[in-house]
Design an enzyme around this catalytic site. Structure first.
Site, short mmCIF file in Angstrom:
data_model
loop_
_atom_site.label_atom_id
_atom_site.label_comp_id
_atom_site.label_asym_id
_atom_site.label_seq_id
_atom_site.Cartn_x
_atom_site.Cartn_y
_atom_site.Cartn_z
N GLU A 1 -16.88 7.59 -46.94
CA GLU A 1 -17.64 7.81 -46.23
C GLU A 1 -16.81 8.20 -44.88
O GLU A 1 -15.69 7.01 -44.14
CB GLU A 1 -18.74 7.34 -45.14
N CYS B 1 -14.83 11.15 -37.61
CA CYS B 1 -13.97 9.02 -38.22
C CYS B 1 -13.86 9.39 -39.29
O CYS B 1 -14.47 9.61 -39.92
CB CYS B 1 -15.18 8.51 -37.44
N CYS C 1 -13.50 -3.49 -46.53
CA CYS C 1 -12.48 -4.39 -45.68
C CYS C 1 -12.27 -5.38 -45.68
O CYS C 1 -13.58 -6.38 -46.55
CB CYS C 1 -12.99 -4.53 -44.12
N CYS D 1 -15.51 -9.01 -41.36
CA CYS D 1 -16.43 -9.53 -39.35
C CYS D 1 -17.43 -9.49 -40.19
O CYS D 1 -18.10 -9.35 -40.81
CB CYS D 1 -16.07 -8.36 -38.48
N CYS E 1 -20.52 -6.48 -39.78
CA CYS E 1 -19.53 -4.78 -40.23
C CYS E 1 -20.28 -4.95 -41.47
O CYS E 1 -20.09 -6.17 -42.57
CB CYS E 1 -18.26 -5.35 -40.16
N CYS F 1 -20.75 3.48 -35.43
CA CYS F 1 -19.92 2.20 -36.47
C CYS F 1 -19.86 0.55 -36.88
O CYS F 1 -21.63 0.48 -36.38
CB CYS F 1 -19.51 1.68 -34.45
N1 SAH Z 1 -10.82 -2.38 -38.69
C1 SAH Z 1 -11.24 -1.55 -37.71
C2 SAH Z 1 -11.55 -0.49 -37.91
C3 SAH Z 1 -12.85 -0.21 -38.61
S1 SAH Z 1 -14.32 -0.65 -37.42
C4 SAH Z 1 -11.96 -1.87 -36.62
O1 SAH Z 1 -12.59 -3.33 -36.73
O2 SAH Z 1 -11.61 -2.32 -35.20
C5 SAH Z 1 -14.81 0.03 -36.37
C6 SAH Z 1 -15.37 0.06 -35.05
O3 SAH Z 1 -16.84 -0.43 -35.33
C7 SAH Z 1 -14.63 -1.80 -34.32
O4 SAH Z 1 -14.70 -1.55 -33.43
C8 SAH Z 1 -16.03 -2.45 -35.09
O5 SAH Z 1 -15.96 -4.02 -33.66
C9 SAH Z 1 -17.25 -1.73 -34.99
N2 SAH Z 1 -18.33 -2.31 -35.64
C10 SAH Z 1 -18.65 -2.85 -36.97
N3 SAH Z 1 -19.21 -3.51 -36.96
C11 SAH Z 1 -20.40 -3.12 -35.41
C12 SAH Z 1 -21.46 -3.20 -36.04
N4 SAH Z 1 -22.69 -3.60 -36.93
N5 SAH Z 1 -22.27 -2.71 -34.48
C13 SAH Z 1 -21.82 -1.79 -33.86
N6 SAH Z 1 -20.09 -1.56 -33.95
C14 SAH Z 1 -20.01 -2.23 -35.16
FE1 SF4 Z 2 -13.31 -4.79 -41.19
FE2 SF4 Z 2 -15.56 -3.76 -40.23
FE3 SF4 Z 2 -13.77 -5.53 -39.22
FE4 SF4 Z 2 -13.74 -3.47 -38.69
S1 SF4 Z 2 -15.16 -4.66 -38.23
S2 SF4 Z 2 -11.78 -5.06 -39.32
S3 SF4 Z 2 -14.30 -2.24 -40.44
S4 SF4 Z 2 -15.12 -6.05 -41.53
#
Ligand code: SAH
Ligand code: SF4
Length: 358
Positions: free
Chosen positions: A104, A117, A124, A128, A131, A346
């Protein structure tokens, strides 16, 4: 295992990825084919400026060259399968890759321009816990052409493509875990003979892969965003397993030596999660950690998704957190995620068609 004799090996010639070619590679290709260098520049202009949909569109190239290109190269790496618009104007694009996997990209309206974006991986590996992309696990890296083509395809779909001026690598995936391909794509995005984006308008977001952050600073100038999300190692390691490899101190040391052009800052993203990292004590601790760094903080109230154990804090706690940071002389902005109603905010990207569910 039986191996075929060499003479019987079927050689499949892979089509070349013109959208993943930087100007040097393009020059090399034209030279190899006995063509003058300006033909390469013409092809790049058709791909990156004039957003050609087919080789046939490249009307100022001789027919013989268009036929050669059609035989040797592929043009469309992504197939747009769906796009949905949110009430706030955010548009989510679902693309199918040549191997059937999906990713996406999200087009976000700002006051006077659009920001795109883009994704850097399918899924990934960082895991995390908050996410949705992380929950899917890692499928594969995107090629430079697949990264650049997200920008091209979205521009092609726009009435005013020139208003798409900003790119953020904050879609699916950890860009620094796909280092070579991402840096190559960035080079094509900022090159004058490529898409000619300004360095100042491209931001790469990372969960904190320290060696690659240092490498990035030496290889190319783009804005850096770091997903911090906690002010102590215990909480951060619980939320983001990468913190066990590169704990906060190491991460911030790398930020301190990151080469920043004049007046630019590193953005620290901090997702606020109810009862996990949203206390005034956390805010104070965060201010201390960032003291002396050229830093600004984006506070992102967690976007919940099905099956997630986390929720965003109530508004008064979010405001109190921000106030504490401001009291400690930090720039702190609350980022209300756009596109929540279409699961485009995000951390909500799943790369799945709505009919398949997240
Ligand atoms: N992997 C990279 C970029 C993609 S994630 C990273 O982690 O920075 C992009 C952003 O989305 C990151 O700042 C991450 O902390 C945020 N993000 C992930 N899951 C989220 C959620 N459930 N609510 C709000 N932000 C989230
Ligand atoms: Fe990967 Fe999501 Fe963590 Fe970014 S926030 S590093 S996309 S698992």
């Amino acid at each position: 295992m039986k191996t075929r004799p060499l003479s019987q090996t079927v050689r499949v010639k892979m089509p070349i990825d013109l959208k993943g070619f930087d100007s040097l590679e393009m020059e090399h290709w034209t030279r190899q084919h006995g063509l003058p260098a300006y033909r390469g520049r013409q092809i790049h202009s058709w791909l990156f400026r004039r957003l050609a949909g087919s080789f046939e569109d490249m009307s100022d190239l001789p027919k013989s060259l268009r036929t050669l290109l059609a035989c040797e190269a592929t043009l469309n790496h992504l197939h747009l399968i769906d796009s949905v618009s949110s009430e706030d104007g955010t548009r989510k694009y679902l693309f199918k890759l040549v191997d059937g996997m999906t990713i996406e990209a999200v087009l976000i309206p700002e006051r006077d321009h659009w920001t795109l974006c883009v994704s850097s991986q399918v899924g990934c590996a960082m895991g995390c816990r908050f996410c949705l992309t992380g929950r899917q696990g890692f499928k594969r890296n995107l090629s430079p052409a697949e990264i650049v083509d997200q920008v091209i395809q979205v521009r092609r779909s726009m009435e005013t493509p020139e208003r798409l001026t900003n790119i953020v690598l904050m879609g699916m995936g950890e860009p620094l875990a796909n280092y070579e391909n991402v840096v190559k794509a960035l080079r094509i995005l900022v090159s004058e003979t490529g898409m000619n984006f300004s360095h100042r308008k491209i931001t790469l977001s990372t969960s904190g892969l320290v060696p690659e952050m240092i490498r990035l600073g030496n290889d190319i100038t783009v804005n850096l965003a770091v997903s911090l999300n906690a002010s102590d190692n215990e909480t951060r390691s619980n939320l983001m397993p990468i913190n066990r490899r590169y704990p906060i101190e190491k991460l911030l040391d790398a930020c301190r030596v990151f080469p920043l052009p004049n007046r630019r800052m590193i953005t620290f993203e901090y997702i606020l999660i109810d009862d996990i990292n949203d206390g005034t004590e956390d805010a104070r601790h965060l201010s201390k950690l960032l003291a002396g760094l050229r830093a600004k903080v984006n506070l992102i109230p967690l976007n919940p998704h099905q099956g997630s154990p986390f929720s965003p804090p109530p508004m008064d706690r979010i405001l109190a957190f921000q106030e504490t940071l401001i009291d400690h002389h930090l720039t702190a902005i609350i980022r209300k995620s756009k596109g929540q109603d279409i699961l485009a905010a995000c951390g909500q990207l799943s790369g799945k068609h709505p009919a398949e569910g997240a």
